[in-house]
Design an enzyme around this catalytic site. Structure first.
Site, PDB file in Angstrom:
ATOM      1  N   LYS A 194      -4.183  -6.623   2.422  1.00 49.17           N
ATOM      2  CA  LYS A 194      -5.058  -7.709   2.039  1.00 49.17           C
ATOM      3  C   LYS A 194      -4.691  -8.639   2.330  1.00 49.17           C
ATOM      4  O   LYS A 194      -5.922  -9.415   2.054  1.00 49.17           O
ATOM      5  CB  LYS A 194      -5.243  -7.246   0.694  1.00 49.17           C
ATOM      6  CG  LYS A 194      -5.388  -5.480   0.265  1.00 49.17           C
ATOM      7  CD  LYS A 194      -6.511  -4.743   1.408  1.00 49.17           C
ATOM      8  CE  LYS A 194      -6.095  -3.286   1.492  1.00 49.17           C
ATOM      9  NZ  LYS A 194      -4.559  -2.370   1.954  1.00 49.17           N
ATOM     10  N   ASP A 234       0.918  -1.184  -0.089  1.00 47.82           N
ATOM     11  CA  ASP A 234       0.086  -0.121  -0.103  1.00 47.82           C
ATOM     12  C   ASP A 234       1.180   1.479  -0.479  1.00 47.82           C
ATOM     13  O   ASP A 234       0.184   2.249  -0.683  1.00 47.82           O
ATOM     14  CB  ASP A 234      -1.211  -0.258   1.356  1.00 47.82           C
ATOM     15  CG  ASP A 234      -2.540  -0.910   1.230  1.00 47.82           C
ATOM     16  OD1 ASP A 234      -2.432  -1.089  -0.141  1.00 47.82           O
ATOM     17  OD2 ASP A 234      -3.192  -0.611   1.451  1.00 47.82           O
ATOM     18  N   SER A 258      -5.309   5.164   5.595  1.00 44.04           N
ATOM     19  CA  SER A 258      -4.795   4.342   5.557  1.00 44.04           C
ATOM     20  C   SER A 258      -4.815   4.394   7.089  1.00 44.04           C
ATOM     21  O   SER A 258      -5.039   5.624   7.780  1.00 44.04           O
ATOM     22  CB  SER A 258      -2.243   5.156   5.394  1.00 44.04           C
ATOM     23  OG  SER A 258      -2.073   4.306   5.806  1.00 44.04           O
TER      24      SER A 258
END
Length: 552
Positions: free
Chosen positions: A121, A78, A468
């Protein structure tokens, strides 16, 4: 067992011939076949050590009498994907991971699984897959990064993003920015604060799917290798006893996870992932349950970005089990739930000790009497929105200001960098939801810029996208319905007054009901031209309020 359905008997001679092609001996074919789902790759810092974790798991499986077989899962970093088109491909990988793992397991008939994820994820995606295939499964992650050191102080990735905001505002020079860049991320591992990856790895312990220390033992500690060997050994016990994920991830276990989430001050992304995991387990997840649990759950930890402590500190203080032990003092957990140890949660945490009350506040002396996450509703978010309350400055818990509206993250970032956002403003970023983005991008760049410029105690940001785990400040995401689905966030205009009341769980657009109804009647959501996987994802994805699960 796999040997009874695929290996034994004359009719399975073709299968055995292919096992021989793999170099598997007759003895190995008669042992439980354990799939090891490896998220290893060379682009994600949290995954670059997973080859060593996987080798340790293989040793553990073999020591306990199983046959280990490795197959892969993809992963997106990310941090590297942040702030550009790549972030649209982050959340969507959760479902790709779950689907591809399901396909591999069903096609090859494993007896048990060891999941080896680490970052944002992969953990929820593999938890979803575990519930879906429902064979004996255990998790062991790659572990968190050690904190960086800049000017004698611990630091982490959120500080790095905020440093860019400080540089843009002229508060630090390029040389200082370079010092931050070269010292913030000193080791492999998931980023060192209570961001999404570490949140989900900690919650895996609470759910009962990982062994003690799974969420907190740093990636570079030798204890992480030992943990992996123990996970490999323990999966054989799960196979023998036929203890399966849905025996463990019950409604009570999911409530425990949400309770621990509140105490730990986890990422708002847990409010996407826990509903998705619950859905795979056949458990109803009511978003407002978060407020009900938060109302009675004290916030015990202020890990980065909410405070000055890091995952290594939480590990030293006793880890997740020590936090859970504190919560039992208020009777807040169901300690009767089963775990991958073959024991109940209560048995697991019986010997846990809080070794540092500056890292884990005692139950009787919390940071706040309510939890770290809040769900806000109102005419701007009738289906709900989510904020990390524990990372909001006290003066911003209640705020009212004029909207500054942007149609995407890039527009907002340009305005922030140009100094067009002033104290008191409420930045609105829309068409970044699961369907409208598509992919529900994280807004770490704009939130970090706001904080780095010194506006964190006077500017709020709301979006139908998400944030985030490294985000701090009055940042409200998951606004549902999203703009692309006809939500009210799509009709907000520059200068409209927006009211935020976190203690009372309200998010309101301060216009009359008649004016709102007129705007909604005339509203035609913007459409994007899409192709490939994102086109299919946008067509299938549900609201962020439902965990952005795919409607099938």
């Amino acid at each position: 067992m796999i040997k009874d359905t695929i290996v034994n008997g004359p009719q399975n001679a073709p299968h055995r011939s292919l096992y021989h092609a793999l170099g598997l001996t007759k003895e190995e074919q008669q042992r439980p076949l354990i799939g090891i789902v490896s998220s290893y790759n060379e682009i994600v810092p949290g995954h670059m050590n997973l080859d060593k974790i996987v080798e340790a798991v293989k040793l553990g499986v073999a020591m306990a009498g199983g046959t280990p077989i490795v197959f892969p899962a993809i992963a997106v970093c990310d941090g590297i994907a942040m702030g550009h088109e790549g972030m649209k491909y982050s959340l969507v990988t959760r479902d790709l991971i779950a689907d591809s793992t399901e396909a591999m397991v069903r096609a090859h008939g494993f007896d048990g699984l060891v999941m080896v994820p680490n970052c944002d994820k992969n953990v929820p995606g593999l938890l979803m897959a575990a519930a879906r295939v429902n064979i004996p499964t255990i998790f062991v992650s790659g572990g968190p990064m050690l904190a960086g050191r800049v000017d004698g102080k611990k630091t982490s990735l959120s500080s790095m993003f905020e440093a860019v905001g400080s540089y843009t505002a002229g508060k630090i020079d390029e040389a200082q920015l370079t010092v931050c860049e070269e010292n913030t991320c000193p080791t492999c591992g998931s980023c060192s604060g209570m961001y999404t990856a570490n949140s989900m790895n900690c919650l895996t312990e609470v759910l009962g799917m990982g062994l003690r220390g799974n969420g907190t033992i740093p990636a570079v500690y030798s204890a992480r290798i030992e943990l992996a060997k123990h996970a490999g050994m323990q999966v054989l016990e799960l196979v023998k006893k036929n203890i399966r994920p849905r025996d463990i991830m019950t409604a009570a276990a999911i409530r425990n996870a949400l309770t621990a989430d509140m105490a730990l001050g986890c990422s708002t992304n847990s409010m996407l992932h826990l509903p998705a995991i619950a859905n795979e387990c056949g458990v109803d997840f009511d978003l407002d349950m978060a407020n009900r649990i938060s109302a009675v759950t004290p916030n015990l930890c202020h890990l980065a970005p909410a405070g000055p402590t890091y995952m290594e500190d939480l590990n030293q203080a006793g880890g997740v089990y020590a936090v859970l032990k504190e919560l039992t003092k208020g009777g807040l957990l169901d300690t009767s739930v089963m775990t991958v140890t073959g024991k109940t949660l209560g048995e697991n945490i019986a010997s846990a000790v809080n070794r540092d009350e500056t890292v884990i506040r005692p139950y009787a002396n919390p940071y706040s009497p309510t939890g770290g996450i809040a769900v806000l509703r109102g005419n701007l978010a009738p289906e709900g929105s989510v904020v990390k309350r524990s990372a909001v400055a006290p003066e911003m818990l209640v705020h009212q200001g004029p909207a500054r509206v942007f149609e995407c993250e890039e527009e907002a970032q340009a305005a922030i960098n140009a100094g067009r956002i002033q104290a008191g403003d409420v930045v609105v970023i829309r068409y970044e939801g699961p369907k409208g983005g598509p992919g529900m991008r994280e807004m770490l760049n704009p939130t970090s810029a706001i904080m780095g410029m010194g506006l964190g105690s006077s500017v709020a940001l709301i979006t139908d996208g998400r944030f985030s785990g490294a985000t701090r400040g009055a940042c409200i995401g998951h606004v549902s319905p999203e703009a692309a689905s006809g939500g009210a966030i799509g009709v907000v205009r520059d200068g409209d007054i927006i009211s935020i009341d976190i203690p009372n769980s309200r998010l309101e657009l301060k216009i009359s009901d008649e004016e709102l109804a007129a705007r909604m009647a005339a509203f035609v959501p913007r459409k994007r031209e899409l192709s490939g996987y994102l086109k299919r994802y946008a067509a299938m994805v549900s609201s962020g309020a439902k965990g952005a699960i795919l409607n099938v």
